[in-house]
Design an enzyme around this catalytic site. Structure first.
Site, PDB file in Angstrom:
ATOM      1  N   ASP A   1      15.183  -8.649  10.130  1.00 29.92           N
ATOM      2  CA  ASP A   1      14.348  -8.138   8.961  1.00 29.92           C
ATOM      3  C   ASP A   1      15.032  -6.537   8.553  1.00 29.92           C
ATOM      4  O   ASP A   1      14.246  -5.329   8.581  1.00 29.92           O
ATOM      5  CB  ASP A   1      13.037  -7.782   9.171  1.00 29.92           C
ATOM      6  CG  ASP A   1      11.718  -7.707   7.968  1.00 29.92           C
ATOM      7  OD1 ASP A   1      12.501  -8.147   6.932  1.00 29.92           O
ATOM      8  OD2 ASP A   1      10.794  -7.262   8.226  1.00 29.92           O
TER       9      ASP A   1
ATOM     10  N   THR B   1       1.737  -7.174   8.590  1.00 31.38           N
ATOM     11  CA  THR B   1       0.883  -7.425   9.706  1.00 31.38           C
ATOM     12  C   THR B   1       0.204  -6.290  10.500  1.00 31.38           C
ATOM     13  O   THR B   1      -0.559  -6.782  11.706  1.00 31.38           O
ATOM     14  CB  THR B   1       1.971  -8.162  11.032  1.00 31.38           C
ATOM     15  OG1 THR B   1       2.924  -6.930  11.187  1.00 31.38           O
ATOM     16  CG2 THR B   1       2.529  -9.221  10.302  1.00 31.38           C
TER      17      THR B   1
HETATM   18  N1  LIG Z   1       6.881   5.217  14.308  1.00 33.89           N
HETATM   19  C1  LIG Z   1       6.507   5.444  13.095  1.00 33.89           C
HETATM   20  N2  LIG Z   1       6.331   6.670  12.598  1.00 33.89           N
HETATM   21  C2  LIG Z   1       6.174   6.946  11.266  1.00 33.89           C
HETATM   22  N3  LIG Z   1       5.837   5.991  10.404  1.00 33.89           N
HETATM   23  C3  LIG Z   1       5.950   4.457  10.849  1.00 33.89           C
HETATM   24  C4  LIG Z   1       6.338   4.484  12.181  1.00 33.89           C
HETATM   25  N4  LIG Z   1       6.306   3.225  12.279  1.00 33.89           N
HETATM   26  C5  LIG Z   1       5.782   2.610  11.047  1.00 33.89           C
HETATM   27  N5  LIG Z   1       5.699   3.499  10.313  1.00 33.89           N
HETATM   28  C6  LIG Z   1       5.133   3.236   8.812  1.00 33.89           C
HETATM   29  O1  LIG Z   1       4.262   1.992   8.686  1.00 33.89           O
HETATM   30  C7  LIG Z   1       5.010   1.296   7.566  1.00 33.89           C
HETATM   31  C8  LIG Z   1       4.691  -0.208   8.415  1.00 33.89           C
HETATM   32  O2  LIG Z   1       5.302  -0.302   9.952  1.00 33.89           O
HETATM   33  P1  LIG Z   1       6.096  -1.671  10.057  1.00 33.89           P
HETATM   34  O3  LIG Z   1       7.014  -1.980   8.986  1.00 33.89           O
HETATM   35  O4  LIG Z   1       6.307  -1.697  11.411  1.00 33.89           O
HETATM   36  O5  LIG Z   1       5.052  -2.701   9.962  1.00 33.89           O
HETATM   37  P2  LIG Z   1       4.940  -4.186   9.730  1.00 33.89           P
HETATM   38  O6  LIG Z   1       3.571  -4.843   9.589  1.00 33.89           O
HETATM   39  O7  LIG Z   1       5.963  -4.908  10.952  1.00 33.89           O
HETATM   40  O8  LIG Z   1       5.836  -4.410   8.187  1.00 33.89           O
HETATM   41  P3  LIG Z   1       6.454  -5.430   7.616  1.00 33.89           P
HETATM   42  O9  LIG Z   1       5.680  -5.907   6.496  1.00 33.89           O
HETATM   43  O10 LIG Z   1       7.874  -5.038   7.305  1.00 33.89           O
HETATM   44  O11 LIG Z   1       6.588  -6.669   8.567  1.00 33.89           O
HETATM   45  C9  LIG Z   1       6.569   1.686   7.920  1.00 33.89           C
HETATM   46  O12 LIG Z   1       6.917   1.301   6.617  1.00 33.89           O
HETATM   47  C10 LIG Z   1       6.427   3.154   7.898  1.00 33.89           C
HETATM   48  O13 LIG Z   1       6.015   3.589   6.684  1.00 33.89           O
END
Ligand SMILES: Nc1ncnc2c1ncn2[C@@H]1O[C@H](COP(=O)(O)OP(=O)(O)OP(=O)(O)O)[C@@H](O)[C@H]1O
Length: 596
Positions: free
Chosen positions: A447, A337
């Protein structure tokens, strides 16, 4: 030119590099087909596609994007997979555990404690097409164009599927659901879930067990750590995989004063004074949805602008582009997302991770309230700290603590690294502390997986990614939505039984399997097949790629008890002998992982 003029032909002398420091040396291992010693940011990008497991949301509750008929969009999946997984949603979830509940998003239902379940199907609004953001950096614009193209393609595919579906009246929807359920029960004519003794952990069978075979690391699964639910979005990630670092070096971004003046003044609602404001707004949103449900026409009337203005009221009413180093953005991660970028906050000079989520591309845009609320309202040393959330054009930007060690996934999927018992316990302890805290506040994460665990530079780990949380309370003690990432989902969640915080404990067990075997059980199977197995079979047998001590085997048994009543709580697991014996207070053993 001057030299020529004065008859001199002396060439300029260019010195070699001064103060050169060889800080990063990367290699490619042809045997394992993996890059070695990459900086954390590169790992996240290079392994992006192969290491990411996309979560799904209940297909019945996605926000309609183009066709009001659609109830079958699953994040990152093909339409065929969507349909398969939709079967698990019982064709929509309406009427299961309360029709009102079934149509409520997490954020909405966070405010649902004092509401009565509704019997009315609420059709959520269509997204309205918005013009592209005006003041975005060039590279973001390019990415958006690419994503828009891919998104439209995906939508077309989904549309082809949903066009075959009946019109969205509630009655027809119910009929369809009944038909879907009949089809589902035919398709899933395997035996009913066996009863498993409480807390029994299946030790590896000597040979031939179906579940053991399923969890074994086949050559194919090693070579192709595919995340089937992300297949349809693979092209986005593929492009990233070939361009590991997207540093913004061009002077493309220049914040136009004119554009800034065009920004609408915000309604000032100081964020820190409003711990439950999002809930209130969610309640108001729900009221709007209720009102909208009064007529079929009005049911689709919550426009993108209305949603945006609701979100606008819970974020910090500032433009973060004024204080972020807009030239210094480096992409460090990507989720289903969002995109996550690293930059510097010029006010504090500290590095910050910026998670950017396009409002128009969320399947359940209401879940964005979670991104704003959970980290803000539930601060904890084992939860990634949030600095603020902002609305930038049509994107939600969440500024948070930068976790330079990257995600646990990068470690568990590295075939050169196998975590020992001390490392596993030392990772589990803070995760359990975070879960214990969240659960005591009625928050289910939904999750939990290695992707949601991030490392600080110091080796400490923290829990992140709160986009799928749900709130439970005495008035609404159980949830029913099919939300999570397939291989990590608890059996009761897949079975559509009312579930609670226990689902996180199951997922933690699956994450421990990842730490031992490198991948969750059934990972070489399609998500739907894996979900069937989780739902219908005994707790998966662990391949145990190495011997584990009895404490760890018992710990796993307590996390992956099929019966949620028999499953240990996070608090109980914190007191388990496995943690007591193996968890290291100084996280020294985890630092080794980061240096490799
Ligand atoms: N605070 C942070 N510091 C460093 N890297 C981060 C941080 N937050 C997220 N990331 C990186 O970005 C990636 C994606 O972030 P996140 O999992 O929050 O996104 P998402 O869109 O919610 O993912 P999902 O597909 O699991 O819903 C993480 O796997 C990590 O590698």
């Amino acid at each position: 030119m001057l030299g020529k003029k004065f008859g001199q032909s002396k060439k300029p002398v260019i010195s070699g590099p001064i103060g050169f420091e060889h800080r990063v040396h990367t290699k490619f291992d042809a045997e394992t087909q993996q890059f070695l010693d990459l900086p954390a940011q590169w790992v996240a990008l290079v392994n992006n596609e192969s290491n990411r497991r996309a979560p799904i949301v209940d297909p019945s509750r996605v926000t309609d994007v183009e066709a009001a008929k659609s109830k079958m969009i699953i994040r990152g999946s093909t339409s065929a997979q969507s349909r398969d997984v939709a079967d698990f949603a019982g064709g929509g979830g309406i009427g299961q555990g309360g029709a009102g509940q079934a149509r409520l998003s997490v954020a909405l239902s966070n405010a649902y404690h004092h509401q009565q379940p509704r019997e009315t199907l609420v059709e959520e609004s269509r997204f309205q097409q918005q013009p592209p953001a005006k003041a975005a950096p060039q590279f973001l614009m390019q990415q958006r164009q690419l994503q828009n193209h891919q998104f439209n393609q995906q939508q077309q595919q989904q549309q082809q599927f949903v066009d075959q579906r009946p019109p969205p009246s509630y009655q027809i929807y119910q009929q369809q659901r009944t038909m879907d359920q009949q089809q589902q029960s035919r398709a899933l004519s395997e035996s009913q879930p066996p009863s498993s003794p409480p807390g029994q952990w299946n030790q590896p069978a000597s040979s031939g067990s179906a579940s053991l075979a399923a969890s074994s690391v086949t050559a194919a699964s090693v070579a192709n750590r595919n995340r089937p639910l992300r297949q349809s979005t693979a092209s986005t990630s593929d492009s990233n995989r070939h361009q590991p670092v997207r540093a913004v070096s061009s002077p493309a971004y220049r914040l136009s004063q004119q554009q800034m003046q065009m920004q609408q003044p915000h309604q000032f609602i100081p964020q820190q004074q409003q711990p439950s404001l999002a809930m209130d707004l969610a309640a108001r949103l729900e009221q709007q949805l209720n009102a909208a449900a009064a007529s079929a026409q009005a049911a689709r009337s919550l426009t993108h602008e209305q949603f945006r203005s609701a979100l606008e009221r819970v974020v910090v009413p500032e433009d973060p582009r004024l204080f972020l180093d807009m030239q210094g953005f480096v992409k460090i991660g990507e989720g289903s997302t969002s995109q996550v970028l690293l930059t510097r906050d010029r006010r504090t000079s500290r590095q910050v991770a910026v998670k950017m989520m396009d409002l128009r591309k969320q399947q359940r845009r209401e879940l964005l309230f979670n991104e704003v609320v959970i980290m803000r309202d539930y601060p904890h040393p084992c939860i990634v700290e949030m600095y603020g959330s902002y609305l930038v054009d049509d994107e939600l930007w969440v500024l948070m603590e930068y976790m330079p060690g990257g995600a646990l996934t990068d470690i568990v999927t590295n075939k050169n690294i196998r975590l020992d018992d001390c490392q596993i316990a030392t990772i589990c302890q803070p995760v359990l502390q975070a879960l214990s805290f969240l659960h005591s506040n009625g928050v289910i994460h939904r999750d939990i997986k290695s992707d949601s665990i991030l490392f600080c530079r110091t080796g400490h780990v923290k829990l992140s990614d709160f986009g799928f949380c749900a709130q439970v309370s005495p008035e609404l003690p159980r949830r029913k939505s099919l939300v999570g990432t397939p291989y990590w989902m608890a059996p009761e969640l897949i079975a559509r039984s009312p579930y609670g915080t226990e689902v996180d404990v199951w997922s933690l067990g699956v994450m421990i399997v990842e730490m031992i075997d490198g991948e969750p059980p059934y990972f070489n199977e399609a998500p739907v097949q894996a979900m069937r197995r989780i739902r219908d079979q005994q707790a998966p047998r662990l391949q145990f790629s190495r011997p584990v001590p009895p404490e760890l085997a018992d710990f796993l048994g307590r996390t992956m008890a099929r019966d949620p009543k028999q499953r240990a709580t996070a608090d109980e697991l914190l007191r388990h002998p496995f943690i007591a014996r193996f968890a290291s207070p100084d996280v020294g053993c985890l630092l080794q992982l980061l240096s490799r």
